[in-house]
Design an enzyme around this catalytic site. Structure first.
Site: not given
Ligand code: DHB
Length: 300
Positions: A44, A71, A123, A126, A161, A187, A239
């Site tokens: 995560k 989140g 990351n 997001c 990413k 992706i 994906g």
């Molecule tokens: C979250 C993080 C991400 O990178 C994503 O693609 C979708 C959700 C998150 O923790 O909210």
């Protein structure tokens, strides 16, 4: 005939990894994934401080996938040490991290390296976090600065990413390569929204979320194909992969490995064994001796 593959100099026994965000909050869940046929587990996304994430609702199913806005909930990098120790003793673990600045990423990446990560995954994608993820990941200069800062402070590989929510994906990929990035992961989720007709409001507490699952697969395959035309560094495809056919599309578009996310939520960890078995059968039937023989063949 073999399923092993290399992402740069990182060798994986099987080409499928668990994508960030699915069954990867604890050392035990990652260890289970690693003994279920995954070549690696991606954690995560972990930040500097503990983060509770958004309040519910954070997740919903839609036709063809899921929309979520958790989140970025996580215990923070210090507390995550214990989970990493349990996971790395079971196999290869890729440490996913998120930050707001290059300095944040440098600190987080250093910790992941100390904890035994085989690589870090930045990351930069997001789709809905203020000040994080895609908000910084669509600025090619910033992406380059972050990758080169992390790269110069680590010995393990640095993967970036990227988001599909941009028209400058190729530019971003080139920025990663020019900054010394070891691989591109493509992706992340597509920025999305679900509205409840009964309430007349967005369903998720955060209003916006990320779409994953089969609905995004063709976008991901196209993104990997596009990226392959502009860089030489390895690509990890992710994906909407739930079977050998999906995985093979990504490989033929140019990916040397792939990640599975939503399909774990939908089918459980047995998805890795079934992809491995069916992929091997396809390769045998079509005369491919190794994953590397299929990488990018759709460009020829
Ligand atoms: C979250 C993080 C991400 O990178 C994503 O693609 C979708 C959700 C998150 O923790 O909210």
């Amino acid at each position: 005939m073999t399923l092993d593959t290399c992402v740069g100099n990182l060798k994986l026994e099987t080409p499928g990894m668990g994508a960030s965000g699915i069954m990867d909050e604890t050392g035990k869940s990652m260890a289970r994934m690693l003994s279920s046929g995954a070549g690696a587990a991606v954690t995560k996304s972990i930040g500097l401080q503990p983060n509770l994430g958004h309040k519910n609702p954070t997740f919903t199913e839609v036709k063809g996938g899921f929309v979520n806005a958790m989140g970025l909930p996580n215990p923070g990098i210090e507390l995550f040490k214990e989970e990493m120790e349990a996971a790395v003793s079971a196999g290869k673990v890729i440490g996913s991290i998120y930050g707001a600045t290059a300095d944040d990423f440098v600190i987080l990446a250093g910790k992941m390296e100390d904890y035994g990560a085989a690589a870090v995954e930045l990351n930069l994608s997001c789709p809905h976090a203020k000040g994080y993820g895609m908000e910084i990941g669509v600025d090619a200069e910033l992406v380059g600065d972050i990758v080169s800062a992390v790269k110069s402070s680590l010995t393990i590989p640095v993967w970036a990413k990227l988001t599909p929510n941009t028209h400058i994906l190729k530019e971003l990929a080139v920025a990663v390569q020019d900054a010394g990035g070891d691989a591109i992961v493509a992706i992340n989720t597509l920025k999305a929204m679900v509205i409840s007709p009964e309430f007349g409001r967005p369903f998720l507490s955060n209003k916006f979320g990320g779409l994953s699952g089969p609905a995004v697969r063709s976008v991901g395959v196209r993104a990997v194909y596009d990226i392959r035309t502009v860089v030489d560094i390895p690509i990890v495809g992710v994906g909407g992969i739930s079977d050998w056919r999906d995985a093979t599309q990504y490989i033929m578009a140019g990916a040397c490995a792939f990640q599975v996310g939503s399909a774990i939520a939908a089918k459980g960890l047995k998805v890795f064994e079934s992809i491995n078995r069916d992929l091997e059968e396809f390769m045998r039937d079509f005369g491919y001796g190794a994953i590397k023989d299929m990488v990018g063949v759709a460009h020829e």
